[in-house]
Design an enzyme around this catalytic site. Structure first.
Site, mmCIF file in Angstrom:
data_model
loop_
_atom_site.group_PDB
_atom_site.id
_atom_site.type_symbol
_atom_site.label_atom_id
_atom_site.label_comp_id
_atom_site.label_asym_id
_atom_site.label_seq_id
_atom_site.Cartn_x
_atom_site.Cartn_y
_atom_site.Cartn_z
ATOM 1 N N LYS A 157 38.246 58.081 50.812
ATOM 2 C CA LYS A 157 39.664 58.423 50.973
ATOM 3 C C LYS A 157 40.504 57.645 49.955
ATOM 4 O O LYS A 157 41.338 58.201 49.276
ATOM 5 C CB LYS A 157 40.066 58.085 52.407
ATOM 6 C CG LYS A 157 41.467 58.418 52.764
ATOM 7 C CD LYS A 157 41.686 58.182 54.265
ATOM 8 C CE LYS A 157 43.147 58.070 54.595
ATOM 9 N NZ LYS A 157 43.386 57.750 55.991
ATOM 10 N N GLU A 197 31.838 49.158 48.063
ATOM 11 C CA GLU A 197 30.471 49.665 48.238
ATOM 12 C C GLU A 197 30.308 51.020 47.569
ATOM 13 O O GLU A 197 29.366 51.258 46.812
ATOM 14 C CB GLU A 197 30.149 49.827 49.738
ATOM 15 C CG GLU A 197 30.014 48.540 50.519
ATOM 16 C CD GLU A 197 31.344 48.024 51.064
ATOM 17 O OE1 GLU A 197 32.420 48.448 50.562
ATOM 18 O OE2 GLU A 197 31.312 47.185 51.979
ATOM 19 N N GLY A 222 39.886 57.615 58.496
ATOM 20 C CA GLY A 222 38.502 57.730 58.020
ATOM 21 C C GLY A 222 37.520 58.063 59.132
ATOM 22 O O GLY A 222 36.695 58.977 59.014
ATOM 23 N N ARG A 223 37.625 57.350 60.254
ATOM 24 C CA ARG A 223 36.634 57.539 61.327
ATOM 25 C C ARG A 223 36.832 58.834 62.114
ATOM 26 O O ARG A 223 36.058 59.132 63.015
ATOM 27 C CB ARG A 223 36.615 56.324 62.252
ATOM 28 C CG ARG A 223 37.949 55.940 62.855
ATOM 29 C CD ARG A 223 37.866 54.562 63.516
ATOM 30 N NE ARG A 223 39.147 54.081 63.970
ATOM 31 C CZ ARG A 223 40.029 53.435 63.230
ATOM 32 N NH1 ARG A 223 39.778 53.215 61.949
ATOM 33 N NH2 ARG A 223 41.155 52.996 63.742
ATOM 34 N N GLU A 238 36.418 50.309 66.330
ATOM 35 C CA GLU A 238 37.407 50.088 65.277
ATOM 36 C C GLU A 238 38.791 50.538 65.765
ATOM 37 O O GLU A 238 39.805 50.008 65.339
ATOM 38 C CB GLU A 238 37.009 50.849 64.002
ATOM 39 C CG GLU A 238 37.678 50.302 62.748
ATOM 40 C CD GLU A 238 37.054 50.798 61.462
ATOM 41 O OE1 GLU A 238 36.527 49.976 60.702
ATOM 42 O OE2 GLU A 238 37.079 52.024 61.201
ATOM 43 N N HIS A 246 11.932 52.863 77.883
ATOM 44 C CA HIS A 246 10.798 51.984 77.581
ATOM 45 C C HIS A 246 11.262 50.762 76.813
ATOM 46 O O HIS A 246 10.454 50.066 76.207
ATOM 47 C CB HIS A 246 9.747 52.755 76.779
ATOM 48 C CG HIS A 246 9.123 53.854 77.576
ATOM 49 N ND1 HIS A 246 7.942 53.699 78.267
ATOM 50 C CD2 HIS A 246 9.560 55.108 77.848
ATOM 51 C CE1 HIS A 246 7.661 54.825 78.902
ATOM 52 N NE2 HIS A 246 8.626 55.696 78.678
ATOM 53 N N LYS A 295 36.599 41.581 53.742
ATOM 54 C CA LYS A 295 36.581 42.210 52.409
ATOM 55 C C LYS A 295 37.163 41.255 51.379
ATOM 56 O O LYS A 295 36.597 41.043 50.319
ATOM 57 C CB LYS A 295 37.454 43.469 52.417
ATOM 58 C CG LYS A 295 36.808 44.702 52.948
ATOM 59 C CD LYS A 295 37.716 45.888 52.586
ATOM 60 C CE LYS A 295 37.555 47.037 53.528
ATOM 61 N NZ LYS A 295 38.563 48.071 53.367
HETATM 62 C C1 G6Q Z 1 37.761 54.265 59.162
HETATM 63 C C2 G6Q Z 1 37.922 53.124 58.310
HETATM 64 C C3 G6Q Z 1 36.790 52.852 57.354
HETATM 65 C C4 G6Q Z 1 36.787 53.712 56.108
HETATM 66 C C5 G6Q Z 1 35.838 53.088 55.098
HETATM 67 C C6 G6Q Z 1 35.718 53.898 53.835
HETATM 68 O O1 G6Q Z 1 38.571 54.673 59.929
HETATM 69 O O2 G6Q Z 1 39.144 53.202 57.683
HETATM 70 O O3 G6Q Z 1 35.548 52.925 57.962
HETATM 71 O O4 G6Q Z 1 36.419 55.014 56.407
HETATM 72 O O5 G6Q Z 1 36.267 51.794 54.797
HETATM 73 O O6 G6Q Z 1 36.956 54.043 53.226
HETATM 74 P P1 G6Q Z 1 37.150 55.030 52.047
HETATM 75 O O7 G6Q Z 1 36.911 56.411 52.519
HETATM 76 O O8 G6Q Z 1 38.558 54.816 51.587
HETATM 77 O O9 G6Q Z 1 36.151 54.655 50.988
#
Ligand code: G6Q
Length: 523
Positions: A209, A215, A269-270, A355, A386, A513
């Site tokens: 996003k 990463e 994002g989530r 989160e 199990h 971070k």
């Molecule tokens: C979700 C968070 C987080 C995000 C990641 C990736 O709600 O905001 O998990 O999705 O940090 O972010 P980008 O899509 O910006 O790389």
């Protein structure tokens, strides 16, 4: 307009719930169940191909009434309207929360900052559809003229967990494409994935996003270098696609403009698997199945928006969870899916739930003095039986469980399925009913274990009284999966509203971070 800020613990309903809790607590679940006048109707809800049975909970009809009264005092109905109509309820980020608009299949107008966002969503869906069809039909070629066989999603957190979970869950509906996911900055994982891939036939989706995530950018750069060992810069347009809000950074990375899919700041994002972030899902199962997933979620949205609170599945799930979290002081909840297809559901929900509601400052800016976000964890049945189920049955902690099952399997193999579902129901019953001293005694006698009765009897007793929800679908279809995920999304929303916290920011991930950045640059 923002949500009303109400401290739930000072409501009348909370006080009554507390008194009620003291009355309910000493009673065994079996006793509560036996004393319910109208068992079936009051504690189970049918919605399309889904039945949710709440009867194995430590509740009475009055508990539900008081919980609903709590929701009303916290103005949940008003909050739901604001959530769906695009009010900026994510106050700390000054954003609307509109993942529901992404599956608004009836194209009802939704306005954010004076602009109807629906045409843009439809346009993006069309782009996903035509892109998916080109890749699947083989019309889209790699740089050497071959069709695409493999797709790698490069993204993390919300740009990884949702798509990965859904792609795995819908494996039965799979197209010929093999989908891979790279999220962690762990270079060994990148290498392990790349070593099986042919650059000529692989498509890379960079999903971010913000397009600033360390990463994802590090992994994408490494992969681009690997690709350029066998191809040239001009071939990038046939193999790299991006999903982002940050057009400039994407272009600077080298992705062709026509290969960019948009994201919007009103989608967290989530909660983004319903957007172009779910491109890997569409490629994995075809656009029609992706659309069915959206349709299922939309149907759950309507159920949530329009059903009175007392018959509203996500509302009851949320309230019952608050009942255990805040009154019984349960620390965790377990999610047990009786299908291997849902083995990534628990990690996915861990992000979505923890989160969102892992917050300790309320919407007035004050530190809360009550418990918020639940810890969620889980696995698939029967594997869990199990492994960790011992602790649920005979440990010291109260762990409410969600059992997710399907009446039918996908491939048939009925005998397997009957055994699987026998285990599903057996666990629910064992947790709730337990096994008394007398029953153990009798069993041991029948089995001729007379000499061991005295020494072993206490260890073989099951107290029972362990609550669970039974979430039963007819079959694992894309539509039903959409219903399931949206159900949990709305449960999160309801809990955030009642706990008086902001569910849609995530400042808690920032400090680590920043420090990692400093440590890396100082080393
Ligand atoms: C979700 C968070 C987080 C995000 C990641 C990736 O709600 O905001 O998990 O999705 O940090 O972010 P980008 O899509 O910006 O790389």
């Amino acid at each position: 307009m923002a949500l009303k800020n109400i401290n739930p613990t000072i409501t009348t309903a909370w006080k009554k719930l507390y008194e009620h809790y003291n009355l309910i607590k000493p009673h065994h679940l079996n006793y509560l169940k036996e004393n319910r006048p109208n068992k079936k109707n009051d504690f189970s809800i049918q919605f399309q191909e889904l039945e949710v049975d709440f009867s194995n909970n430590r509740i009475t009809k009055e508990t539900l009434e008081l919980l609903i009264a709590l929701a009303q005092e916290c103005e949940l109905n008003d909050a739901i309207q604001k959530y769906f109509s695009g009010d900026k309820i994510n106050v700390t980020e000054n954003r609307a929360v509109l993942h529901t608009a992404l599956r608004n299949t009836v194209n009802q107008k939704i306005v954010v900052d004076n602009e109807n966002i629906v045409p843009e969503i439809s346009k993006t869906l069309q782009k996903i559809e035509s892109f998916t069809n080109k890749i699947l039909s083989g019309e889209w070629k790699g740089y050497s003229g071959k069709s695409i066989t493999d797709v790698v999603n490069i993204g993390i957190g919300g740009s990884d967990l949702g798509p990965q979970m859904v792609v795995e869950a819908l494996k039965y509906y799979k197209t010929h494409l093999n989908i891979h996911f790279i999220s962690n900055i762990d270079g060994d994982h990148v290498q392990e994935t790349l070593k099986e891939l042919n650059p000529e036939t692989t498509l890379f989706l960079i999903v971010s996003k913000t397009f600033t995530t360390q990463e994802t950018l590090t992994n994408a750069l490494t992969i681009k270098k690997w690709f350029l060992q066998s191809a040239t810069e001009k071939d990038i347009k046939n193999h790299f696609v991006a999903v982002s809000t940050n057009l400039q950074m994407v272009k600077d990375f080298g992705v062709a403009e026509e290969n960019i899919f948009p994201m919007w700041d009103w989608v967290g994002g989530r909660f983004s698997l319903w957007s172009a972030v779910g491109l890997s899902i569409s490629l994995a199962v075809g656009f029609e199945n992706f659309n069915q997933l959206l349709l299922g979620a939309h149907q759950m949205d309507n159920h949530f928006k329009k059903t009175p609170l007392e018959k509203n599945i996500p509302v009851l799930m949320a309230l019952i969870s608050i009942w255990y979290n805040n009154f019984f002081k349960a620390e965790t909840e377990v999610i047990l899916s009786y299908t291997e297809y849902l083995k990534s559901l628990a990690p996915y929900l861990q992000q979505a739930i923890m989160e969102s509601n892992g917050k300790s400052v309320d919407r007035n800016g004050n530190k809360v003095d009550y418990q918020t976000g639940n810890i969620v964890w889980g696995s698939t049945g029967t594997n869990a039986q199990h492994a960790f189920m011992q602790l649920l049955h005979q440990g010291t902690k109260l762990i409410p469980a969600d059992f997710i099952g399907f009446k039918e399997s996908l491939y048939g193999l009925t005998e397997h399925h009957q055994k699987l579902m026998a285990n599903f129901y057996a666990q629910i019953q064992a947790l709730s009913d337990g096994k008394t001293k007398e029953e153990v005694h009798l069993d041991m006698k029948v089995n001729g274990q007379f000499n061991q009765i005295e020494s072993l009897l206490p260890y073989k007793v099951f107290e029972g009284n362990k609550p669970s929800n039974t979430i039963l679908f007819k079959k694992l279809t894309p539509q039903n999966l959409g219903i399931l995920i949206a159900m949990y999304e709305h449960k999160i929303f309801v809990q955030g509203v009642i706990w008086n916290i902001y569910s849609y920011d995530q400042f808690g991930v920032e400090l680590g971070k920043e420090l990692a950045h400093k440590i890396y640059h100082n080393s």
